[in-house]
Motif scaffolding. Structure first.
Motif, PDB file in Angstrom:
ATOM      1  N   VAL A  85      -7.911   9.538   8.284  1.00  0.00           N
ATOM      2  CA  VAL A  85      -7.401  10.019   6.993  1.00  0.00           C
ATOM      3  C   VAL A  85      -8.063   9.172   5.912  1.00  0.00           C
ATOM      4  N   PHE A  86      -9.099   9.728   5.272  1.00  0.00           N
ATOM      5  CA  PHE A  86      -9.877   8.940   4.318  1.00  0.00           C
ATOM      6  C   PHE A  86      -9.039   8.524   3.115  1.00  0.00           C
ATOM      7  N   ALA A  87      -8.040   9.317   2.750  1.00  0.00           N
ATOM      8  CA  ALA A  87      -7.184   8.978   1.616  1.00  0.00           C
ATOM      9  C   ALA A  87      -6.399   7.692   1.857  1.00  0.00           C
ATOM     10  N   GLU A  88      -6.314   7.257   3.113  1.00  0.00           N
ATOM     11  CA  GLU A  88      -5.614   6.024   3.436  1.00  0.00           C
ATOM     12  C   GLU A  88      -6.575   4.864   3.686  1.00  0.00           C
ATOM     13  N   SER A  89      -7.838   5.074   3.410  1.00  0.00           N
ATOM     14  CA  SER A  89      -8.841   4.037   3.634  1.00  0.00           C
ATOM     15  C   SER A  89      -8.756   2.951   2.571  1.00  0.00           C
ATOM     16  N   THR A  93      -7.742   3.559  -1.492  1.00  0.00           N
ATOM     17  CA  THR A  93      -6.641   2.768  -2.041  1.00  0.00           C
ATOM     18  C   THR A  93      -7.128   1.852  -3.152  1.00  0.00           C
ATOM     19  N   TRP A  94      -8.320   1.277  -2.966  1.00  0.00           N
ATOM     20  CA  TRP A  94      -8.879   0.392  -4.001  1.00  0.00           C
ATOM     21  C   TRP A  94      -9.078   1.157  -5.310  1.00  0.00           C
ATOM     22  N   VAL A  95      -9.628   2.360  -5.231  1.00  0.00           N
ATOM     23  CA  VAL A  95      -9.843   3.155  -6.442  1.00  0.00           C
ATOM     24  C   VAL A  95      -8.512   3.437  -7.129  1.00  0.00           C
ATOM     25  N   GLN A  96      -7.508   3.820  -6.377  1.00  0.00           N
ATOM     26  CA  GLN A  96      -6.201   4.102  -6.974  1.00  0.00           C
ATOM     27  C   GLN A  96      -5.651   2.884  -7.703  1.00  0.00           C
ATOM     28  N   ASP A 447     -10.665  -0.726  10.791  1.00  0.00           N
ATOM     29  CA  ASP A 447     -10.974   0.702  10.732  1.00  0.00           C
ATOM     30  C   ASP A 447     -10.897   1.251   9.313  1.00  0.00           C
ATOM     31  N   HIS A 448      -9.922   0.780   8.542  1.00  0.00           N
ATOM     32  CA  HIS A 448      -9.763   1.355   7.201  1.00  0.00           C
ATOM     33  C   HIS A 448     -10.873   0.910   6.250  1.00  0.00           C
TER      34      HIS A 448
END
Length: 582
Positions: A85-89, A93-96, A447-448
């Motif tokens: 799940v790339f949205a949880e990478s 997360t850094w961008v958010q 992994d993330h």
């Protein structure tokens, strides 16, 4: 430059467009201007340029929203096993976190599968469920929904907010930002991302197989076919053959891409600017090539001969393409055509995998074996444009969305996204070049923090390529050469230079919109693939011409003939009966 596709049975643009019209009401979607005294609607007519002041827009002196704003953003996802799940990478997360701190903008990710992004986003647009910021390779989709009033007209927004978007303008540049601007109506339905081209596609061949058979590097079609035949006839002594049956030439599902250098060599050397435009079609050069009937016929004839002579992967039309790449890793493939740097990429692991399964001498080198009627190698490069970035009409936060694009275009942001964490994913050399580090037992990556696409292409949406390629080209080339751990930097530079040495560009042609193209990208590409799979793998050499003629006529009748005819008419209207633009 990326061009790899998987196929999904999802609604076409045309079907999605009908859903959109039904949802909006035909009258609303086809309105061409505002009524007396009314402001033009987004995406319609010539909108007014509003005066901008930060205070009136809810921003403080640091361009941070006083009250938080929320936007949804499409995030391409490859469902990589390391980052399912790339949205949880780490990167997402850094961008958010960073843009919330910088601009008080809350980013909500909307996952879009990479290989079906066009179909998925068409469906979301049709249902008024698209994220506030979308990105696509399909300029046909953008044109279709733009003309129906489904996308915001970005021109007045860019003019109003230009002064607070310095990074976007510096990175992408005026020409690319306004690449799709209609000069008559001032309608701009998408910002065109910037492509810094280090190459396009190359044909690769097993250097160790050439050495084993004492064969020279092939430089013509005849020599290349002779080499493939030698691979077939001497399979039992080739390194890697112990891992399974060999494949002289790996052809993937998308034939116009995987045999692109072959097809391009069949384009007449005297092709004109007019002919190139008339035979264009929304997409990239591969879709365009298909509208040159003689080119596709003769290229397919060659592939048909290779298929029946057991020189091609037999299952290219019915098997997942990844199976073929697994064969490459096992050392069983002699040659293939693909993105110029694909074999070198750590995420793909082709050369490193071969050396693990075959031995340290297993290697792939780039070649240019296909020459045109003038005896020249010519590879047709697209313009320096990348994905289209669009805002649907449901976007109620256009300023926050534009500030997001500007933030994502900052050099320091792209340094992290493209190259990762210093000391983990890369190190900076004294000359400023960025040297990528391999993941090892001593340098494991959570992994993330794994980067599933080259230079985080799926999240770095305004650029494709090293972001400082234009501002610091020498450093960029040095960085490029050091960007493939385990690969000799000289091999990277050689492949880059080979591709660029034979590059050929046509200028951008701006005419009125081509109405016959609307909604036709998916159905015509599907018809293209069906035709090519049939004439290459499902037709005998004796029946080739009759089957090709019948299927190509059907392809033309589906809508391709109308596109070609209307493009010819648009050229005549714009430039007259000439073969070259002024």
């Amino acid at each position: 430059m990326e061009k790899m596709k998987k196929r999904f049975l999802l609604p076409s643009i045309a079907a999605a467009a009908m859903l959109f019209l039904a949802a909006c009401g035909a009258g609303d979607a086809t309105t061409t201007g505002a009524g007396p005294g009314e402001a033009p609607a987004p995406g319609q007519g010539t909108a007014q340029i509003a005066e901008f002041t930060p205070e009136a827009s809810g921003l403080d002196e640091n361009l941070r929203f006083i009250e938080p704003r929320t936007i949804s953003v499409a995030l391409w996802d490859r469902a990589n096993e390391r980052v399912p799940v790339f949205a949880e990478s780490y990167w997402a997360t850094w961008v958010q976190d960073a843009i919330l701190a910088e601009h008080n903008i809350i980013v909500e990710w909307v996952t879009v599968p990479r290989w079906s992004e066009e179909e998925i986003q068409s469906t979301m647009l049709a249902g008024a469920m698209a994220p506030d910021v979308g990105l696509t390779f399909s300029d046909g989709m953008v044109r279709s929904f733009g003309q129906m009033g489904g996308l915001l007209n970005l021109y007045p927004l860019l003019q109003t907010y230009r002064d607070v978007l310095p990074n976007l303008y510096s990175l992408v540049g005026e020409e690319m930002i306004y690449w799709e601007l209609d000069p008559v109506t001032n309608e701009l339905f998408a910002i065109t991302g910037r492509l810094f081209q280090d190459g396009r596609s190359l044909t690769f061949i097993r250097e160790d197989w050439l050495n084993t058979l004492n064969l020279p590097i092939p430089t013509t079609l005849e020599e290349f076919e002779y080499t493939l035949t030698a691979f077939r006839d001497n399979a039992n002594i080739l390194p890697g053959s112990e891992n399974g049956p060999i494949v002289p030439y790996f052809l993937g599902h998308d034939i116009t891409w995987h045999a692109g250098t072959l097809f391009e060599s069949l384009i007449p050397s005297d092709v004109t600017e007019r002919e190139w435009f008339v035979h264009s079609f929304p997409g990239n050069n591969n879709e365009r090539l298909f509208h040159f009937e003689d080119v596709i016929r003769e290229g397919s004839r060659i592939l048909n001969r290779w298929f029946h002579n057991d020189l091609l992967w037999r299952d290219f039309a019915v098997s997942e393409e990844q199976i073929g790449w697994d064969f490459v890793v096992l050392g069983r493939v002699g040659s293939f055509t693909i993105n110029w740097d694909f074999p070198f990429r750590a995420a793909e692991g082709l050369i490193s995998g071969m050396r693990e399964h075959v031995g340290p001498d297993a290697n792939l080198i780039p070649i240019m074996p296909f020459v045109n009627d003038a005896g020249q190698v010519r590879t047709f490069f697209p313009q320096q444009t990348d994905r289209s970035i669009f805002f649907p009409v449901t976007n109620t936060e256009p300023l926050a969305s534009l500030l997001y694009l500007d933030f994502m275009s900052r050099p320091e942001v792209l340094d992290l996204l493209q190259f990762g964490i210093e000391g983990v994913h890369h190190e900076v050399l004294p000359n400023g070049a960025i040297s990528s580090l391999a993941e090892t037992a001593d340098n494991p990556w959570p992994d993330h923090q794994f980067i599933p696409s080259l230079r985080n292409f799926d999240i770095a949406l305004t650029v494709n390529g090293i972001h400082f390629s234009e501002s610091d080209p020498d450093r960029a080339v040095a960085t490029l050469a050091l960007g493939y751990p385990g690969i000799d930097p000289d091999a990277i530079v050689e492949a880059r230079n080979m591709g660029l040495r034979y590059a050929y560009w046509f200028r951008n042609v701006i005419t009125r919109p081509i109405a016959s193209e609307e909604g036709m990208t998916v159905p015509l590409i599907d018809a293209r693939d069906t035709l090519l799979h049939t004439v290459v793998a499902g037709t005998s050499p004796e029946d080739f011409d009759s089957v090709f003629t019948a299927m190509y006529q059907n392809y033309l009748s589906l809508g391709a003939a109308a596109v070609i005819a209307e493009r010819e008419q648009a050229w005549l209207e714009t430039f007259g009966d000439v073969d070259t633009m002024p």
